[in-house]
Design an enzyme around this catalytic site. Sequence first.
Site: not given
Length: 88
Positions: A5-9
Amino acid sequence: PARYGGEEFVVLLKECSLAVATRTAERIRGGIEALSISHDSSPFSKVTVSIGIVHTTDLETNDAADLLRAADAALYEAKRLGRNRVFH
């Protein structure tokens, strides 16, 4: 580790205890905080991370989608509790 996702790891740790997973998450969180990267819109004035942990023994499934949902819920609880923290 993998971007999810955009800012997720996501970081998958194979065959480790909850204690090891928690220590690993705290090292990641503390390491990023220690970089002191400026972030003006953060209440901490720097980049921080919130981390949600799920351990397979916590659930009655090893289904990847169920594990991701549980980890996501833990992540949002870490954010709700004030950010820059690890939540299990």
